[in-house]
Design an enzyme around this catalytic site. Structure first.
Site, PDB file in Angstrom:
ATOM      1  N   PHE A 116       0.858  -1.189   0.000  1.00  0.00           N
ATOM      2  CA  PHE A 116       0.000   0.000   0.000  1.00  0.00           C
ATOM      3  C   PHE A 116       0.898   1.244   0.000  1.00  0.00           C
ATOM      4  O   PHE A 116       1.833   1.325   0.804  1.00  0.00           O
ATOM      5  CB  PHE A 116      -0.873  -0.019   1.252  1.00  0.00           C
TER       6      PHE A 116
ATOM      7  N   ASP B  52       1.884  -5.670   8.085  1.00  0.00           N
ATOM      8  CA  ASP B  52       0.685  -4.852   8.067  1.00  0.00           C
ATOM      9  C   ASP B  52      -0.497  -5.802   7.859  1.00  0.00           C
ATOM     10  O   ASP B  52      -0.560  -6.512   6.839  1.00  0.00           O
ATOM     11  CB  ASP B  52       0.772  -3.819   6.944  1.00  0.00           C
TER      12      ASP B  52
ATOM     13  N   ARG C 276     -12.795  -4.089  -7.101  1.00  0.00           N
ATOM     14  CA  ARG C 276     -12.452  -4.845  -5.893  1.00  0.00           C
ATOM     15  C   ARG C 276     -13.722  -5.140  -5.086  1.00  0.00           C
ATOM     16  O   ARG C 276     -14.555  -4.253  -4.881  1.00  0.00           O
ATOM     17  CB  ARG C 276     -11.477  -4.004  -5.082  1.00  0.00           C
TER      18      ARG C 276
HETATM   19  C1  LIG Z   1      -6.101   0.952   4.647  1.00  0.00           C
HETATM   20  C2  LIG Z   1      -4.619   0.875   4.684  1.00  0.00           C
HETATM   21  C3  LIG Z   1      -3.852   1.927   5.202  1.00  0.00           C
HETATM   22  C4  LIG Z   1      -4.508   3.206   5.656  1.00  0.00           C
HETATM   23  O1  LIG Z   1      -3.774   3.890   6.610  1.00  0.00           O
HETATM   24  P1  LIG Z   1      -4.485   5.019   7.498  1.00  0.00           P
HETATM   25  O2  LIG Z   1      -3.351   5.706   8.144  1.00  0.00           O
HETATM   26  O3  LIG Z   1      -5.412   4.324   8.445  1.00  0.00           O
HETATM   27  O4  LIG Z   1      -5.252   5.909   6.570  1.00  0.00           O
HETATM   28  C5  LIG Z   1      -2.476   1.753   5.283  1.00  0.00           C
HETATM   29  N1  LIG Z   1      -1.887   0.609   4.848  1.00  0.00           N
HETATM   30  C6  LIG Z   1      -2.600  -0.409   4.322  1.00  0.00           C
HETATM   31  C7  LIG Z   1      -1.919  -1.648   3.866  1.00  0.00           C
HETATM   32  C8  LIG Z   1      -3.980  -0.299   4.208  1.00  0.00           C
HETATM   33  O5  LIG Z   1      -4.693  -1.278   3.665  1.00  0.00           O
END
Ligand SMILES: *Cc1c(COP(=O)(O)O)cnc(C)c1O
Length: 398
Positions: free
Chosen positions: A114, A185, A357
Site C-alpha cells: 500500500f 501490516d 475490488r
Molecule cells: C487501509 C490501509 C492503510 C490506511 O492507513 P491510514 O493511516 O489508516 O489511513 C495503510 N496501509 C494499508 C496496507 C492499508 O490497507
C-alpha cells in the site's frame, strides 16, 4: 462450525436494497454502536467529565480493546494496543525494528504494498539520514531478496489490490535466518483470515480497525510487539502516554512497560466506543469459521462472474489458499463499471489503474448477496450500461 453467521448479520445495520461488498474498506455500522457512542457521550463525557478517564476506564481502553483484537490475530495477551492511524503505526513499528538492527541499512518491501506504507518508510529513511534505503521488489521476489544487509522486512500480508497473500510463517523464518526483523501490516488480514502471530514468531504487526473490524471511519489502528522484543523496542514517537509514568510529568522520557510504550497521545475515546460495539460481536466469532465461509463466498463469486462476464479478468489468485478475503477483477473501464454497479445497488470499489475490488465479510455477507451481485454485474456487462459519461466522472474517493 460454531459461529452463527445469521446472528452476527442481524447485529449490523445494512441499508435496504444494498449489497455491500466493501467491508474490506469501511465496515458497516454495528447496530449497538449508536447507543454505545451516545452513552459514552452523554453518560461518560457528559456526566463524568474528566473523571471518566478513571471512572469509565477510558485510560485502559486501548489495552482492553487490544486484547480483544489480539485474540483474532493470535497475539499473546497484553501485546496489542490501540491508537493513532495505521500510517503512524507503520512508522512506529518500522522505526523501532530498524533501531534493533544497527549496522544494517535496508528496509525491504514489495512493489504491491500500500503506498502509504512505502511513503512512511521513505519518510523514516530521510529522517534517519544515515545511509538507510527502502528497497522494493516484486511480491514473488521477496524471499530471495532477504540479503544480509536487510534490517527490516516490511510487508502487507494481503495485497490491497489483488488480495494475493504472503506466506507469513515462511517469510518470518527466512528473515530471522538472515538476521532481519519483520513488520507485518494486517490491514486486510485482521478479521479477514486466520492469523497466528505468536505461532509464526512475528516481531511487529500493525493494522486498522475500520475495515474488517468495523470501528467506523477514522477508527484507531493497532500495534503488536512480540513480548521478547517489547522491552528492547525504543519508541520513535515517544509521546507522553507511552511514558512509564505519564502523570509524573518528568522532563525525561522513560518508555512504559511492554506494549504500553507504543501509545503516543490521548486516545480517541468516541471511536473506541464504536469499536467496543463491534468487538461485542467479534467476541463470539471463530476465525476458522470466518475463513471457511469467506472461501465459500469468494469461490462462488469468482465462478459466477467468470461464467457470466467474459470481459472481466480475474486479478486475484485462483487458489483460495493464496488469497485473502477479497476478489478483484480487471477491466480497462473498471471505474465506470464500478460506478454503474453502485448505482445498481452493489457497492464495491475501484483501485487504479483497472481493478474492480469486492470484499467478502462473512459476519454479514450471505451467499444470496453473492448471487445477487453477480446477477446485477452480469446485467451491466451484457448491456454496456456502464458506458455513460456520468459513470466516468471521477470522485475524490474511488
Ligand atoms: C487501509 C490501509 C492503510 C490506511 O492507513 P491510514 O493511516 O489508516 O489511513 C495503510 N496501509 C494499508 C496496507 C492499508 O490497507
Amino acid at each position: 462450525m460454531t459461529t452463527d453467521f445469521t446472528a452476527t448479520r442481524a447485529r449490523f445495520h445494512l441499508p435496504e436494497g444494498v449489497i455491500y461488498l466493501d467491508g474490506n474498506s469501511l465496515g458497516p455500522l454495528p447496530r449497538a454502536a449508536a447507543a454505545r457512542v451516545a452513552d459514552c457521550v452523554t453518560q461518560e463525557w457528559g456526566e463524568m467529565l474528566i473523571t471518566a478517564w478513571n471512572r469509565a476506564g477510558w485510560m485502559d481502553l486501548p489495552r482492553r480493546l487490544g486484547d480483544r483484537i489480539g485474540r483474532l490475530i493470535g497475539a499473546e495477551p497484553g501485546t496489542v494496543v490501540l491508537g493513532d492511524t495505521l500510517s503512524i503505526k507503520v512508522y512506529q513499528a518500522l522505526a523501532s525494528a530498524a533501531e534493533l538492527r544497527p549496522g544494517r541499512k535496508v528496509i525491504l518491501s514489495d512493489t504491491g504494498n500500500f503506498p502509504s506504507d512505502l511513503y512512511m518508510a521513505d519518510g523514516l529513511v530521510r529522517t534517519l539520514g544515515d545511509g538507510h534505503e527502502l528497497r522494493t521488489v516484486a511480491p514473488e521476489a521477496v524471499e530471495d531478496a532477504i540479503t544480509p544487509d536487510v534490517a527490516v522486512l516490511m510487508l502487507t500480508e494481503v495485497d490491497y489490490r489483488t488480495g494475493r497473500k504472503h506466506d507469513m510463517a515462511r517469510l518470518i523464518a527466512r528473515a530471522h535466518e538472515a538476521g532481519a526483523l519483520v513488520v507485518w501490516d494486517l490491514a486486510h488480514s485482521a478479521g479477514a483470515i486466520e492469523v497466528d502471530l505468536a505461532r509464526a514468531g512475528a516481531d511487529f504487526a500493525v493494522g486498522c480497525t475500520y475495515k474488517y473490524l468495523n470501528s467506523g471511519p477514522g477508527g484507531p489502528a493497532f500495534i503488536y510487539v512480540a513480548p521478547r522484543l517489547a522491552a528492547q523496542s525504543r519508541p520513535a514517537l515517544s509521546g507522553w502516554l507511552g511514558h512509564e509514568a505519564p502523570f509524573a510529568f518528568d522532563a525525561d522520557y522513560r518508555p512504559g512497560a511492554g506494549i504500553e510504550r507504543m501509545r503516543v497521545g490521548t486516545p480517541p475515546i468516541l471511536q473506541m466506543a464504536a469499536l467496543e460495539a463491534s468487538m461485542d460481536i467479534w467476541d463470539g466469532v471463530e476465525m476458522a469459521d470466518v475463513r471457511a465461509r469467506s472461501i465459500e463466498l469468494t469461490e462462488a463469486f469468482i465462478a459466477g462472474v467468470e461464467a457470466a462476464c467474459p470481459g472481466l479478468a480475474l486479478a486475484s489468485p485462483r487458489d483460495p489458499g493464496q488469497r485473502g478475503s477479497q476478489v478483484s477483477f480487471r477491466h480497462p473501464e473498471g471505474y465506470a463499471i464500478m460506478q454503474a454497479l453502485i448505482a445498481g445497488g452493489v457497492i464495491g470499489d475501484f483501485r487504479a489503474p483497472d481493478i474492480l475490488r469486492f470484499g467478502f465479510t462473512p459476519l454479514y455477507t450471505t451467499i444470496e448477496d453473492v448471487t445477487g451481485a453477480v446477477e446485477i454485474l452480469a446485467g451491466i456487462m451484457a448491456t454496456d450500461a456502464w458506458d455513460r459519461p456520468a459513470f466516468r466522472a471521477r470522485a475524490k474517493v474511488t
